[in-house]
Every structure is written in structure tokens, then in C-alpha cells.
Scaffold this motif. Sequence first.
Motif, short mmCIF file in Angstrom:
data_model
loop_
_atom_site.label_atom_id
_atom_site.label_comp_id
_atom_site.label_asym_id
_atom_site.label_seq_id
_atom_site.Cartn_x
_atom_site.Cartn_y
_atom_site.Cartn_z
N THR A 76 -20.74 32.00 6.93
CA THR A 76 -21.87 31.75 6.04
C THR A 76 -22.78 30.67 6.59
O THR A 76 -24.00 30.80 6.60
CB THR A 76 -21.35 31.34 4.64
OG1 THR A 76 -20.58 32.41 4.09
CG2 THR A 76 -22.51 31.02 3.71
N GLY A 77 -22.20 29.56 7.05
CA GLY A 77 -23.00 28.48 7.61
C GLY A 77 -23.75 28.91 8.86
O GLY A 77 -24.93 28.57 9.05
N ILE A 78 -23.08 29.66 9.72
CA ILE A 78 -23.73 30.12 10.96
C ILE A 78 -24.91 31.02 10.66
O ILE A 78 -26.01 30.83 11.18
CB ILE A 78 -22.69 30.85 11.85
CG1 ILE A 78 -21.65 29.85 12.37
CG2 ILE A 78 -23.38 31.56 13.00
CD1 ILE A 78 -20.51 30.50 13.12
N VAL A 79 -24.69 32.00 9.80
CA VAL A 79 -25.76 32.95 9.49
C VAL A 79 -26.92 32.26 8.79
O VAL A 79 -28.10 32.52 9.09
CB VAL A 79 -25.20 34.11 8.63
CG1 VAL A 79 -26.35 34.99 8.11
CG2 VAL A 79 -24.21 34.94 9.42
N LEU B 8 -24.16 29.80 -1.88
CA LEU B 8 -23.26 30.63 -1.09
C LEU B 8 -21.82 30.12 -1.12
O LEU B 8 -20.89 30.93 -1.16
CB LEU B 8 -23.76 30.69 0.36
CG LEU B 8 -25.14 31.33 0.53
CD1 LEU B 8 -25.58 31.28 1.99
CD2 LEU B 8 -25.13 32.78 0.04
N GLY B 9 -21.63 28.81 -1.10
CA GLY B 9 -20.26 28.28 -1.12
C GLY B 9 -19.47 28.72 -2.33
O GLY B 9 -18.44 29.41 -2.20
N PRO B 10 -19.90 28.38 -3.54
CA PRO B 10 -19.12 28.79 -4.72
C PRO B 10 -19.10 30.29 -4.97
O PRO B 10 -18.07 30.84 -5.37
CB PRO B 10 -19.79 28.03 -5.87
CG PRO B 10 -21.15 27.66 -5.38
CD PRO B 10 -21.01 27.49 -3.90
N GLY C 29 -15.18 23.37 -2.67
CA GLY C 29 -15.50 22.13 -1.96
C GLY C 29 -15.22 22.25 -0.47
O GLY C 29 -16.02 21.80 0.36
N ILE C 30 -14.09 22.86 -0.11
CA ILE C 30 -13.77 23.08 1.30
C ILE C 30 -14.79 24.01 1.93
O ILE C 30 -15.25 23.79 3.07
CB ILE C 30 -12.35 23.64 1.42
CG1 ILE C 30 -11.32 22.60 0.97
CG2 ILE C 30 -12.06 24.09 2.86
CD1 ILE C 30 -9.90 23.13 0.87
N ALA C 31 -15.17 25.07 1.21
CA ALA C 31 -16.16 26.01 1.73
C ALA C 31 -17.51 25.33 1.94
O ALA C 31 -18.19 25.58 2.95
CB ALA C 31 -16.31 27.20 0.78
N ASN C 32 -17.91 24.46 1.03
CA ASN C 32 -19.17 23.73 1.20
C ASN C 32 -19.15 22.87 2.46
O ASN C 32 -20.11 22.85 3.23
CB ASN C 32 -19.44 22.86 -0.03
CG ASN C 32 -19.77 23.67 -1.27
OD1 ASN C 32 -20.16 24.83 -1.18
ND2 ASN C 32 -19.61 23.06 -2.42
N LEU C 33 -18.05 22.15 2.65
CA LEU C 33 -17.94 21.27 3.81
C LEU C 33 -17.92 22.06 5.11
O LEU C 33 -18.65 21.73 6.06
CB LEU C 33 -16.67 20.42 3.68
CG LEU C 33 -16.38 19.46 4.83
CD1 LEU C 33 -17.50 18.45 4.97
CD2 LEU C 33 -15.04 18.76 4.62
#
Length: 263
Positions: free
Chosen positions: A71-74, A104-106, A165-169
Motif C-alpha cells: 500500500t505504501g509503495i503504490v 488505506l491503513g485501517p 497502527g502497525i499497518a500505518n507505520l
Amino acid sequence: MSGATLYERPLRWAARWWESWAEHAGQIGLLVWATFSAAARLRVSFREFVRQLQIMGMQSLPIVMVTAVLTGIVTSQQGGYQLTSTVPLYVVGSITVTSVVLELGPVLTAVVLVGRVGARITAELGTMVVSEQIDAYRSLGRDPLIILGAPRILAGLVVMPALAGIANLIGTTSGMISAQMSLDIGFETFLFGARLFWQSWDIFYSFMKAITFGFAIPVIAIHMGFRTRGGAEGVGRTTTDSVMFQLLTIFILDAMFPPLFLQ
């Protein structure tokens, strides 16, 4: 006569829909009441609660991490592509962090949990229903809502915010690294853009979403599991309906958050 029949059909359909909706709402309400009543009286099995934390949290962590990285890369790459030669590239940091944390994270973590946890809960409880294990609990005077439902709902309330929270980081970090590698945006530039539009409320907004999703997913999964009928075929059909119900609920709740909390 034909005119009366023409008008009766939509009325009957509306009546059946309303009856079904009221039945679902009533059963979900009873499930929620039994869960929090049991928690308030400390009747929830701590051992089962911890076991559900491990199943729902630790076993879901690898796929959540992979989803967050991608998600972060895209997000950073698409943001850089859209902003090329139009605005300063440090805005990529703002877009990436805001998109990952607020949306996108949550949301994607919740979607992962629907497939990883929601479907499993529905299939597990549905199998117990058709094999009459739930009836065995009731015959012994034990409430299956408290024994089987409460630990899963409480675990969902704890697990989902932690995973989000882990996904956001991870999503933010992978977006920053991707921006440096593919767009030649330094970490300092990325972080400058991230801080430019960052508000302390954003992280609370993200966790509020996560808590809401973490409550909705197990509640719907448990509710649908207890409604299973029709043997093995019924378990498959109910699990499919449950996943669709959970996804639709997540998207509806997600659409309700901006007008309620961002105005």
C-alpha cells in the motif's frame, strides 16, 4: 385483480425485507448486550480471550504487514506520477502519510481481517451449529453467546487498532523508502511534506476507524455463524453471505466517518 397483485408484490417484498432487517438488528443487539454484560461481570473466559488474540492478531500480522508495504509503495509511486512537473515533490510525503493513516491503513487492514478472521469465525460457529454443538451448550445451561461470542468480540476490539497502527507505520515507512528509490525524494524532503499537513487528530481518527471495524467484523461474523442452517452447504452459503455483509458494513462505516468527524 391483476392491479391488486401488481401492488401486492412490492409491498410483500418490502415487508419481508423489513422483517429480515429487524430480525438481524434484534439478534445483533442481543449479542452485543450479552458481550458487554458478561465483560462487566467478568464472566468472559480470559484463556479464550487470549487465544483469540493470538489467532486474530499474531496469525494475521504477516498478511497485514505485506498489505501495508504494498500500500505504501503504490501510494507514493502513484502520488509521484500524478505530481510530476506540477507541484513540489515533497507533497508526495503529505499524500502518502495522509492516505495511509486516514484511509488505506485501517480500511485495508479491516478487509484483510474479514477474509482472515471474519470468514473463519462464521465457518467455525456455523459448523458448530449444524453439528448441534451449540445446542449441547444450551442443554447444559451455558450461554453460547458468552462462551463463544464475547471473547471474539473483545479480542477484535483490541486486535484491530493494534494491527491498524502497525499497518500505518509500515505503510508510511515503505512509502518513504519507495519515494527515495523511485522518485529520488530524500527522507528529509518526504518527512517535511508529511509534517506540512499533519494534524494530531489524524492518528485518533485512524484508531477510531479501527476500533469501529474491529467491533463490526466479529459481531457480524458471530451473528451470521449462529444463523447457519442446512449442513455443509449451509455453512458455505452463510460464510459467503457473512463476508459480503462485513465488507459492505466496513465500506458504509468508512463513508460515514468523514461527514461525522472531519467537518
